[in-house]
Every structure is written in structure tokens, then in C-alpha cells.
Design a protein around this motif. Structure first.
Motif, PDB file in Angstrom:
ATOM      1  N   ARG A  18       0.829  -1.197   0.000  1.00 50.90           N
ATOM      2  CA  ARG A  18       0.000   0.000   0.000  1.00 50.90           C
ATOM      3  C   ARG A  18       0.864   1.248   0.000  1.00 50.90           C
ATOM      4  O   ARG A  18       2.058   1.205   0.331  1.00 50.90           O
ATOM      5  N   ALA A  19       0.227   2.347  -0.357  1.00 53.26           N
ATOM      6  CA  ALA A  19       0.879   3.646  -0.341  1.00 53.26           C
ATOM      7  C   ALA A  19       0.322   4.472   0.812  1.00 53.26           C
ATOM      8  O   ALA A  19      -0.793   4.236   1.297  1.00 53.26           O
ATOM      9  N   PRO A  35       2.924  -0.561   8.713  1.00 56.59           N
ATOM     10  CA  PRO A  35       3.606  -1.273   7.628  1.00 56.59           C
ATOM     11  C   PRO A  35       2.954  -0.978   6.283  1.00 56.59           C
ATOM     12  O   PRO A  35       1.726  -0.971   6.166  1.00 56.59           O
ATOM     13  N   LEU A  36       3.797  -0.738   5.289  1.00 61.05           N
ATOM     14  CA  LEU A  36       3.318  -0.552   3.918  1.00 61.05           C
ATOM     15  C   LEU A  36       3.652  -1.765   3.051  1.00 61.05           C
ATOM     16  O   LEU A  36       3.502  -1.717   1.840  1.00 61.05           O
ATOM     17  N   GLY A  37       4.079  -2.826   3.690  1.00 60.85           N
ATOM     18  CA  GLY A  37       4.551  -4.021   3.002  1.00 60.85           C
ATOM     19  C   GLY A  37       6.013  -4.192   3.334  1.00 60.85           C
ATOM     20  O   GLY A  37       6.365  -4.625   4.434  1.00 60.85           O
ATOM     21  N   ASP A  38       6.872  -3.812   2.403  1.00 64.55           N
ATOM     22  CA  ASP A  38       8.312  -3.898   2.629  1.00 64.55           C
ATOM     23  C   ASP A  38       8.877  -2.636   3.271  1.00 64.55           C
ATOM     24  O   ASP A  38      10.094  -2.496   3.411  1.00 64.55           O
ATOM     25  N   ARG A  39       8.024  -1.725   3.674  1.00 69.27           N
ATOM     26  CA  ARG A  39       8.452  -0.414   4.163  1.00 69.27           C
ATOM     27  C   ARG A  39       7.673  -0.092   5.432  1.00 69.27           C
ATOM     28  O   ARG A  39       6.438  -0.086   5.419  1.00 69.27           O
ATOM     29  N   ASN A  40       8.386   0.207   6.507  1.00 61.41           N
ATOM     30  CA  ASN A  40       7.737   0.515   7.774  1.00 61.41           C
ATOM     31  C   ASN A  40       7.842   2.000   8.098  1.00 61.41           C
ATOM     32  O   ASN A  40       8.910   2.608   7.943  1.00 61.41           O
ATOM     33  N   ILE A  41       6.726   2.546   8.563  1.00 65.21           N
ATOM     34  CA  ILE A  41       6.666   3.954   8.934  1.00 65.21           C
ATOM     35  C   ILE A  41       6.386   4.046  10.434  1.00 65.21           C
ATOM     36  O   ILE A  41       5.386   3.503  10.924  1.00 65.21           O
TER      37      ILE A  41
END
Length: 260
Positions: free
Chosen positions: A38-39, A128-134
């Protein structure tokens, strides 16, 4: 008349958008971050009318570009906010009814529930955005539901209206001070992984300590948006400084403006 947003690709997966002054003098910055699942869109600008601010059209186009090389028929979009002031949430309605889209509410309890910030405002949560954590860090003080987002991939701390090159409006001194302390602790724990702060406005001129007047629609000599991580220490020191008769503390790269 539709006025295009200003688009800057900070990386293939990180896009900076700016609402043009021609559509609203606040000219806020927005950010679109892509992950595999997701974005995340941070803020929706100061104008609701898509004819004046084609935000949905712009975001849909950018996501379509992303999906050409990262196909995902169930790709999601999270529309979140650095805080709930009108120049950051006006475009929310453009995303009403959009498939696979979550628009985070703007009340404190809605922010807490969506991100899982159960011990607000003490500790962060992770989106989590998938492979990217905020990392989502509570940030009240300028506005009660304010949050700060840290993108581990780019090393960017997205600070909204809490810290940026301009007038930092403090509406709750105790909460604002605690937020700056929280951000300093987070920065120190992140170490070299945190490389830059990006807020949502530029209001300072290239002359140290001099800002553009409120309502300015032409800023030919504005400073860059990016700020170094150590700016947090400067803000913290300024919070202990004497306040001038106008309720301000002026520093080279920002101005504290007390409104509580």
C-alpha cells in the motif's frame, strides 16, 4: 481552473507534492510513500475543490505509474494527516469512495485507533506498507491530534507543522515541549538512520530570522524545506528563551509563535 501540483521525486518510491501558491497561499507540502502492499499519502492540502486542486487525479496517476512496474490488483492507499488543521485535510473528500482506500479520521481517538497508539502520547506505533515501515510518533502541541512520521527507508522525519522553516505556532506549551523532547529521544535512538526533517510549509526568507508575511503568494527567495536533525535541539533551546512582546522567539531558521 485546475492548477497542477508541484511534483518532486525524492526517490523512486518517495514523492513530494506541493500545493501551488496560485491555488492557496499556504502552499502546503504533501508526501506520497510507496510500499509493496500500500501507499501512504500524508495530508490532502488546503483546497477541497478538485478543479482548483486536482489531488485525487494526481495521486491516482502516480499510483498508476507505480503499479506499471509493481503490479498489485489489491493495492491500497492510506490517507493520513500530520494534523487536523484545514490546510492539511481539505482534500479528504476527493478520496471518498475510492476503492481500497482508508482515510484516517482527524479526531485524537480516531488517530489512536487507526495507528494503534494505545498509550498516547507516550510511545510510537508502526504502520507497515509491506516492505516499508513507517514509525508514527504522537506530536500534540501545535494541534491535539498531530503526529510525526518517520520513514526508515529514506531516513526522513515528516514533521508537519511541528518543525519546519517558518512560524511554529504553539497552542499548548506543555504538550509541544513534550513532543520536541519525544522527537529528540527518537532521533537519538535512530542515530545516523535519521538524516533529514521535512515539514509542511516554507515561510522563511533566505535572510536569517526573517519570514514572509502571512498571506504571501510569491516567495522567490524562500529557503529549502529540508532541515537537519539537529534543528530539534535548536527548537528545544528556543523553548527556554525569553519571549518578545509579540509572543515570539525568533531564530535564524524558524520562529516560535505562542498562541496559548
Amino acid at each position: 481552473m485546475s492548477i497542477p501540483l508541484e511534483i518532486t521525486r525524492l526517490s523512486p518510491s518517495t514523492i513530494q507534492l506541493r500545493q501551488p501558491k496560485a491555488s492557496h497561499w499556504e502552499a502546503p507540502f504533501l508526501f506520497l510513500l510507496f510500499g509493496t502492499d500500500r501507499a501512504l499519502l500524508l495530508d490532502t492540502g488546503a483546497t477541497a475543490d478538485p478543479e482548483r486542486l486536482p489531488l485525487r487525479e494526481t495521486v491516482d496517476g502516480l499510483i498508476a505509474d507505480w503499479l506499471r512496474t509493481h503490479p498489485n490488483s489489491e493495492y491500497e492507499l492510506v490517507v493520513a494527516h500530520t494534523h487536523a488543521h484545514g490546510d492539511h485535510i481539505a482534500g479528504d473528500g476527493q478520496f471518498a469512495g475510492r476503492p481500497h482506500t482508508s482515510v484516517v479520521g482527524t479526531r485524537v481517538e480516531e488517530v489512536i485507533a487507526f495507528f494503534g497508539l494505545s498509550d498516547w502520547p507516550e510511545h510510537p506505533a508502526v504502520l507497515p506498507l509491506g516492505d516499508r515501515n513507517i514509525d508514527v510518533i504522537p506530536g500534540p502541541g501545535h494541534e491535539p491530534s498531530a503526529v510525526v512520521f518517520f520513514d526508515r527507508e529514506s531516513g526522513t522525519l515528516f514533521t508537519g507543522d511541528t518543525v519546519y522553516p517558518g512560524r511554529l505556532y504553539i497552542r499548548d506549551r506543555v504538550a509541544f515541549r513534550a513532543t520536541i523532547d519525544r522527537l529528540i529521544a527518537f532521533r537519538d535512538a535512530a542515530g545516523p538512520d535519521l538524516t533529514v526533517l521535512r515539514g509542511c510549509h516554507v515561510e522563511m526568507t533566505s535572510t536569517p530570522g526573517v519570514d514572509y508575511p502571512v498571506g504571501t503568494v510569491d516567495q522567490p527567495d524562500e529557503v529549502p524545506l529540508d532541515l537537519p536533525p539537529e534543528i530539534l535541539d535548536d527548537v528545544r533551546l528556543a523553548l527556554d528563551a525569553a519571549i518578545d512582546p509579540s509572543g515570539k522567539v525568533v531564530r535564524d531558521r524558524f520562529i516560535l509563535s505562542y498562541e496559548d
